[in-house]
Design an enzyme around this catalytic site. Structure first.
Site, mmCIF file in Angstrom:
data_model
loop_
_atom_site.group_PDB
_atom_site.id
_atom_site.type_symbol
_atom_site.label_atom_id
_atom_site.label_comp_id
_atom_site.label_asym_id
_atom_site.label_seq_id
_atom_site.Cartn_x
_atom_site.Cartn_y
_atom_site.Cartn_z
ATOM 1 N N LYS A 72 34.903 -35.723 5.352
ATOM 2 C CA LYS A 72 35.190 -34.902 6.541
ATOM 3 C C LYS A 72 35.746 -35.847 7.608
ATOM 4 C CE LYS A 72 33.008 -31.148 9.116
ATOM 5 N NZ LYS A 72 34.145 -30.250 9.154
ATOM 6 N N ARG A 87 26.093 -36.144 3.855
ATOM 7 C CA ARG A 87 27.554 -36.040 3.704
ATOM 8 C C ARG A 87 28.270 -37.037 4.627
ATOM 9 N NH1 ARG A 87 30.175 -30.188 4.474
ATOM 10 N NH2 ARG A 87 29.896 -30.631 6.662
HETATM 11 C C1 LIG Z 1 37.976 -28.016 5.550
HETATM 12 C C2 LIG Z 1 36.611 -27.444 5.579
HETATM 13 N N1 LIG Z 1 36.141 -26.836 4.481
HETATM 14 C C3 LIG Z 1 34.918 -26.288 4.458
HETATM 15 C C4 LIG Z 1 34.094 -26.333 5.567
HETATM 16 C C5 LIG Z 1 32.725 -25.716 5.496
HETATM 17 O O1 LIG Z 1 31.740 -26.720 5.464
HETATM 18 P P1 LIG Z 1 30.301 -26.478 6.062
HETATM 19 O O2 LIG Z 1 29.729 -25.306 5.369
HETATM 20 O O3 LIG Z 1 29.571 -27.738 5.780
HETATM 21 O O4 LIG Z 1 30.485 -26.224 7.523
HETATM 22 C C6 LIG Z 1 34.544 -26.955 6.738
HETATM 23 C C7 LIG Z 1 33.717 -27.002 7.934
HETATM 24 O O5 LIG Z 1 33.095 -27.944 8.212
HETATM 25 C C8 LIG Z 1 35.831 -27.528 6.739
HETATM 26 O O6 LIG Z 1 36.298 -28.147 7.823
#
Ligand SMILES: Cc1ncc(COP(=O)(O)O)c(C=O)c1O
Length: 288
Positions: free
Chosen positions: A151, A52
């Site tokens: 992200k 990712r």
């Molecule tokens: C905006 C957002 N959505 C969803 C997630 C959940 O992603 P993950 O399961 O990879 O932590 C996160 C956390 O990282 C986030 O910041």
């Protein structure tokens, strides 16, 4: 011992780990990051997080100065140096040092920072009781401008939503996209269960495709639960039998009120409990 922070290949004690004030990560939020768990001394879902990160880098035209294999080795080294068995890794890649202008091409080299620390978890009582959340006015970012699948270091939208949640006396906010469909929470993805079926917004709804989300969908399918990625309105949340959030920090958190509507029985639901059990045993299998 002070935490040791990896900055571009060198470890510095926490108090001495620094970046330049001319780093575009600071000046413009120009960069990307990952939040990763360490369970039993092993980086959890390492491949998923690294993939990712590199996809996000590609999308913002950022050259990460080390390979995926070198990144995995750097993560491993950081948890070894910090003797971490259970904890949290914050991995950042910033655009690097440039001048005061926006132009990313003025920044010759991206910086890689790895912080390995402890994590403040939600209380066990909250997992029992379930979270109360609100839908907020701040819309999720339009994928055509800053796609939430990246992200990015710029979390202002999510911070604005978080402020709205706190002002409403709740810990989490659910954001809708500009079409009025449910997107995600400020740091977690959202799921509902209706008539035994698991539903979550598709990546096209303007969400981060959470590593936890993807794993939960896989575990549910393997357990014979029907899983659907579907656009949802707030109506679908209010009338759900169960609702929960997924994320690296929260893992699987039940939601028992949304906009003051009680969800299901008002207690965490059976499928939520089942998925949490499956998730916990997956962690153990993966890490030991
Ligand atoms: C905006 C957002 N959505 C969803 C997630 C959940 O992603 P993950 O399961 O990879 O932590 C996160 C956390 O990282 C986030 O910041």
């Amino acid at each position: 011992m002070e935490e040791q922070v990896y900055v571009d290949g060198t470890f510095y004690p926490r108090s001495e780990a620094k970046v330049s004030v001319f780093d575009h990560g600071l000046l413009y939020g120009d960069g990307i990051f990952e939040g990763i768990r360490v369970y039993y001394g092993k980086v959890f879902l390492e491949k998923e997080h690294i993939d990712r990160l590199y996809d996000g880098a590609k999308a913002i035209h950022l050259q990460i100065p080390i390979t995926k294999e070198e990144m995995a080795a750097a993560l491993k080294k950081t948890i070894e140096v910090n003797k971490t068995t259970d904890g949290y890794i914050r991995l950042l890649v910033t655009r690097g040092v440039g001048n005061l202008g926006l132009n990313p091409y003025q920044c010759p080299k991206a910086s890689v920072i790895i912080i390995c620390s402890t994590i403040k978890l939600y209380s066990p009582e909250l997992y029992e009781k379930g979270m109360f959340i609100v839908s907020v006015c701040t819309p999720a970012c339009n994928p055509e401008s800053k796609n939430p699948r990246i992200k990015s270091l710029n979390y202002l939208t999510n911070i604005m939503a978080k402020i709205e949640a706190h002002n409403a006396g709740c810990e989490e906010a659910v954001m809708l996209n500009t079409n009025g469909f449910v997107a995600e929470c400020t740091g977690d993805n959202i799921f509902i269960i209706k008539n035994g079926m698991l539903k979550t917004p598709p990546s096209t709804a303007g969400i981060l495709e959470g590593c936890t989300r993807n794993l939960v969908m896989k575990l549910a399918k393997e357990d014979g639960i029907t899983v659907e990625e579907a656009n949802m309105h707030r109506y679908d949340l209010y009338t759900a039998d169960e609702c929960f959030l997924t994320g690296t920090a929260a893992e699987i958190m039940p939601v028992t009120q949304i906009d003051a509507r009680v969800i299901g029985t008002g207690a965490q639901g059976n499928l939520t409990i089942r998925l949490r059990e499956l998730f916990r045993s997956f962690i153990k299998k993966y890490s030991t």
